[in-house]
Design a protein around this motif. Sequence first.
Motif, mmCIF file in Angstrom:
data_model
loop_
_atom_site.group_PDB
_atom_site.id
_atom_site.type_symbol
_atom_site.label_atom_id
_atom_site.label_comp_id
_atom_site.label_asym_id
_atom_site.label_seq_id
_atom_site.Cartn_x
_atom_site.Cartn_y
_atom_site.Cartn_z
ATOM 1 N N UNK A 273 -18.309 10.640 -8.553
ATOM 2 C CA UNK A 273 -17.083 10.018 -9.081
ATOM 3 C C UNK A 273 -17.185 9.837 -10.602
ATOM 4 N N UNK A 274 -18.350 9.359 -11.076
ATOM 5 C CA UNK A 274 -18.522 9.135 -12.523
ATOM 6 C C UNK A 274 -18.391 10.456 -13.286
ATOM 7 N N UNK A 275 -18.939 11.544 -12.715
ATOM 8 C CA UNK A 275 -18.827 12.851 -13.371
ATOM 9 C C UNK A 275 -17.385 13.343 -13.399
ATOM 10 N N UNK A 276 -16.677 13.111 -12.285
ATOM 11 C CA UNK A 276 -15.269 13.530 -12.224
ATOM 12 C C UNK A 276 -14.418 12.746 -13.215
ATOM 13 N N UNK A 277 -14.763 11.472 -13.360
ATOM 14 C CA UNK A 277 -14.034 10.612 -14.307
ATOM 15 C C UNK A 277 -14.169 11.178 -15.731
ATOM 16 N N UNK A 278 -15.398 11.624 -16.074
ATOM 17 C CA UNK A 278 -15.610 12.238 -17.392
ATOM 18 C C UNK A 278 -14.878 13.574 -17.516
ATOM 19 N N UNK A 279 -14.877 14.359 -16.422
ATOM 20 C CA UNK A 279 -14.198 15.652 -16.435
ATOM 21 C C UNK A 279 -12.693 15.487 -16.621
ATOM 22 N N UNK A 280 -12.156 14.438 -16.019
ATOM 23 C CA UNK A 280 -10.706 14.201 -16.075
ATOM 24 C C UNK A 280 -10.223 14.080 -17.531
ATOM 25 N N UNK A 281 -11.067 13.517 -18.394
ATOM 26 C CA UNK A 281 -10.684 13.350 -19.803
ATOM 27 C C UNK A 281 -10.658 14.694 -20.532
ATOM 28 N N UNK A 282 -11.360 15.681 -19.974
ATOM 29 C CA UNK A 282 -11.439 16.981 -20.635
ATOM 30 C C UNK A 282 -10.480 18.001 -20.013
ATOM 31 N N UNK A 283 -10.313 17.952 -18.707
ATOM 32 C CA UNK A 283 -9.507 18.964 -18.017
ATOM 33 C C UNK A 283 -8.046 18.505 -17.944
ATOM 34 N N UNK A 284 -7.417 18.460 -19.088
ATOM 35 C CA UNK A 284 -6.044 17.930 -19.178
ATOM 36 C C UNK A 284 -5.023 19.069 -19.169
ATOM 37 N N UNK A 287 -1.762 22.304 -13.953
ATOM 38 C CA UNK A 287 -2.302 22.968 -12.767
ATOM 39 C C UNK A 287 -3.750 22.605 -12.470
ATOM 40 N N UNK A 288 -4.358 21.789 -13.340
ATOM 41 C CA UNK A 288 -5.755 21.380 -13.144
ATOM 42 C C UNK A 288 -5.878 19.861 -13.115
ATOM 43 N N UNK A 289 -5.224 19.204 -14.087
ATOM 44 C CA UNK A 289 -5.397 17.751 -14.265
ATOM 45 C C UNK A 289 -5.106 16.975 -12.974
ATOM 46 N N UNK A 290 -3.948 17.302 -12.343
ATOM 47 C CA UNK A 290 -3.575 16.524 -11.146
ATOM 48 C C UNK A 290 -4.579 16.726 -10.011
ATOM 49 N N UNK A 291 -5.176 17.926 -9.930
ATOM 50 C CA UNK A 291 -6.162 18.187 -8.872
ATOM 51 C C UNK A 291 -7.435 17.367 -9.109
ATOM 52 N N UNK A 292 -7.854 17.273 -10.384
ATOM 53 C CA UNK A 292 -9.055 16.492 -10.720
ATOM 54 C C UNK A 292 -8.808 15.011 -10.442
ATOM 55 N N UNK A 293 -7.598 14.520 -10.822
ATOM 56 C CA UNK A 293 -7.255 13.102 -10.583
ATOM 57 C C UNK A 293 -7.279 12.797 -9.083
ATOM 58 N N UNK A 298 -9.969 10.084 -4.526
ATOM 59 C CA UNK A 298 -10.585 10.146 -3.181
ATOM 60 C C UNK A 298 -12.039 9.674 -3.247
ATOM 61 N N UNK A 299 -12.791 10.187 -4.217
ATOM 62 C CA UNK A 299 -14.221 9.839 -4.314
ATOM 63 C C UNK A 299 -14.429 8.368 -4.672
ATOM 64 N N UNK A 300 -13.554 7.831 -5.506
ATOM 65 C CA UNK A 300 -13.667 6.413 -5.858
ATOM 66 C C UNK A 300 -13.535 5.550 -4.597
ATOM 67 N N UNK A 301 -12.504 5.791 -3.819
ATOM 68 C CA UNK A 301 -12.280 4.991 -2.596
ATOM 69 C C UNK A 301 -13.375 5.227 -1.567
ATOM 70 N N UNK A 302 -13.797 6.480 -1.448
ATOM 71 C CA UNK A 302 -14.824 6.846 -0.465
ATOM 72 C C UNK A 302 -16.163 6.189 -0.815
ATOM 73 N N UNK A 303 -16.511 6.135 -2.111
ATOM 74 C CA UNK A 303 -17.806 5.563 -2.519
ATOM 75 C C UNK A 303 -17.837 4.049 -2.309
ATOM 76 N N UNK A 304 -16.656 3.416 -2.337
ATOM 77 C CA UNK A 304 -16.606 1.958 -2.119
ATOM 78 C C UNK A 304 -16.619 1.650 -0.628
ATOM 79 N N UNK A 305 -15.889 2.474 0.139
ATOM 80 C CA UNK A 305 -15.793 2.226 1.579
ATOM 81 C C UNK A 305 -15.931 3.547 2.327
ATOM 82 N N UNK A 306 -17.086 3.710 2.985
ATOM 83 C CA UNK A 306 -17.353 4.972 3.693
ATOM 84 C C UNK A 306 -16.407 5.179 4.872
ATOM 85 N N UNK A 307 -15.742 4.111 5.303
ATOM 86 C CA UNK A 307 -14.810 4.219 6.445
ATOM 87 C C UNK A 307 -13.359 4.312 5.990
ATOM 88 N N UNK A 308 -13.135 4.624 4.710
ATOM 89 C CA UNK A 308 -11.763 4.728 4.204
ATOM 90 C C UNK A 308 -11.004 5.844 4.943
#
Length: 862
Positions: A273-284, A287-293, A298-308
Amino acid sequence: MSVEPKLTRFNQSVLSKYQIYNSIFMTLPFDTITKTGVLLPLFHETCEKGFAQGDNPTTIVDTFFQKYQGRRSEESQINLLFRFIQYIERQVVLFDAIEDAAFPIVNNMDGIGTLRHLKEKATSENQLEALQQYLEEFKVRIVLTAHPTQFYPGSVLGIITDLSKAVKENNLNGINDLFAQLGKTPFFKREKPTPYDEAKSLIWYLENVFYKSFGDIYNYIQTNIYDDTQKHNEIINIGFWPGGDRDGNPFVKPNTTIKVAKKLKQAILKKYYADLKNLRRKLTFRGVEERVIKLETILYNFSINLNTEKTITADELLNELLSIRDVIEADHQSLYINEINSLINKINLFGFNFATLDIRQDSRIHHTVFTTVIDKLIENNHPSFPKNYHDLSDDEQVKILSEVSGDKIDIDVFEDEMVSNTLKTIKAIKKIQKTNGERGANRYIISNNQTALNVMQLFAMLKLVAFQDDLTVDVGPLFETIPDLENAPDVMEQLYSNPAYRAHLEKRGNKQTIMLGFSDGTKDGGYLMANWGIYKAKERLTAISRKYDITAIFFDGRGGPPARGGGKTHQFYSSLGPTIEDKEVQLTIQGQTISSNFGTLDSSQYNLEQLISSGISNRIGKNNEAMSEEDKIVMNDLAETSYTAYKDFKGHAMFIPYLERMSTLKYYAKTNIGSRPSKRGTSDKLVFSDLRAIPFVGSWSQLKQNVPGFFGVGKALKAYEDRGEFHKVEQLYKNSKFFKTLLENSMMSLTKSFFDLTKYMSKDEEFGAFWDIIYNEYLSTKSLLLKLTGYKELMENEPAGRASIQVRESIVLPLLTIQQYALKKIQELEKAEVRDEEQIKIFEKIVTRSLFGNINASRNSA
């Protein structure tokens, strides 16, 4: 690259800095009542002078108080000794931090054994294709264990990291604040950690060190050696024992294993998630930005709650990133393509499991559990087991176990806790494979493995409980004692000849993990015999495995210091010849070895690269020749002679009493550094076989006698000198890198010995003669090793390593003096007509507290 010799670089970047920062540290007012910082250098000087003139620790401490602190009350004197201990512990941390900061300066990060050096050498010799081929099939696995040889709580590890950074930047204000923090941060645990606590403290290294260093190494190999963006052999991976290793640890329950697996999954998802967060600032880009977001959310919610509700699998995550990469390549001039590749590589390396949890249990526990299970199955007329099963021979039982079929067993019918926990652990493996992927937990180690039946009992249990259709678990026998090592090839041939087990191996890629226990082997057979016993076992196990077209994967249970099978690890692996399978290097990394060899990004990358290149000399360029028959005869004879000497020493009537009454052995249990009990068995009486290798080796280390790292070596060399055949040993030393590496590691044990500390014991009525035996073997080993190597001093070939040891030994000299002083006081108080229990408790506390700094100071033992 610096052109200065390594020792000069050490003196400039470590020693000089330590002296400067230590003088600042000593003036800080942590404690207004006593001038500890002023008095400690005076005490240090008193110790050095005292030992030089043959004084004992009691005389040294008494002299110091008479000379400098004559008016202090007895209570005040004791308080000052405790203050000294606290200061010295923190001096060790300071030295650790400075050494960490200087690591890339002292060690040549592009030198021999690094990937850059490998690539340049291969290119210049037209061997790049051979190097690519080698890296396509070679693997290194380091397995982190919670074995307690490290006393720093997490808060102190954090301070070391911050202090190291501040030293690198010469940030004096930051260093001052960290010194003050250090002065007020507790160094010891009041309660034992749980296995889950141990797992959390090691996950810190996964998150803060290995995630980046593994990624960087893989990226380098992909872009510089293969020059592509393809997925290659993962080359490096990581194993994990806390939460899975239940051998001798009753506190590791099935729930612990599942809880640790969840923590590992959450930890890796957070890193992605932390890596994707950094990538999001670069992949603006459109056709790419919305997919990265979307992925980031998804990864943010999943890392907080594995049963999301909205989750993603590792494969789905990879495919989406590969698809995004294609778009950027096609439409956006490959902008930031390296960052995307880097994340893709990490997902290939770590999956959703981060590290592979190994399960480990003792064969004797399995036998008891299995017997109970079989009794119940026979009672219920299970089709696989005849009524007379227990009366059958081992071979007949193995045949039945290999053909086990029928319904899964109901584990809820078993009330015995050990039986229930063992069977639930097997279910836990299956559950982890579903949530974290197969690599989450796919190996079960059987310690104290003696027979093929030990393996087949577990093989059958795994199938009966959870893996009836498809056994996706590797069973790894662990051979530890000298007789078990000798018997190991026969055990493996029996398994390879078994059609059912053979079919299982075929499904697992025709690979068999075989674990070999260096630290218990050394405790059992002495230094030379343990290492030679394992070498011979590996040769024979390689031959028998190749005969059946199986690749043996040797997994070495190596401790930190040479006395527990450690020492210079990459030198050891590069010294093994072509007769030993080397497609994978697997070894345990434990305690202070984790922080000293892999605790920072620099040291982690350097030592991993050294391990990757360790086996390469067997494949590329000059081959490491197999040992000649003549040399083998000499090596075998040396090992046998040293084994006899060590066995006689172990069998000495004073051996156990000496450890019990003259060493710190019984204080290890009071340090609360590990969740495991400090010995096996429940007997009050000290039995050698119950002793764990860590407290055993640690106790010799605290005495500064390091017996397991050299005892018997001198006797073996002396036998050749006495027979006028010393030239044969010289020939072996010249021809065999393996023998050379062994002796160099033994020299490290000798360098860390300091017999002046305990010389007073030679006058002891009861133990004097026994102390003399140890001291004479030390003198003999030292002089004969110097004769053999032609060195003027021990470790002459490693001046920077020797200098580091000398500084560390000097820092803890006052600590050891205080420890011996307290041990002597306890002995006197226990012999007194009227026992003063309060006084005994105070001095016992001094001994226990002094253990910490001394062990931590020995971090460069690996």
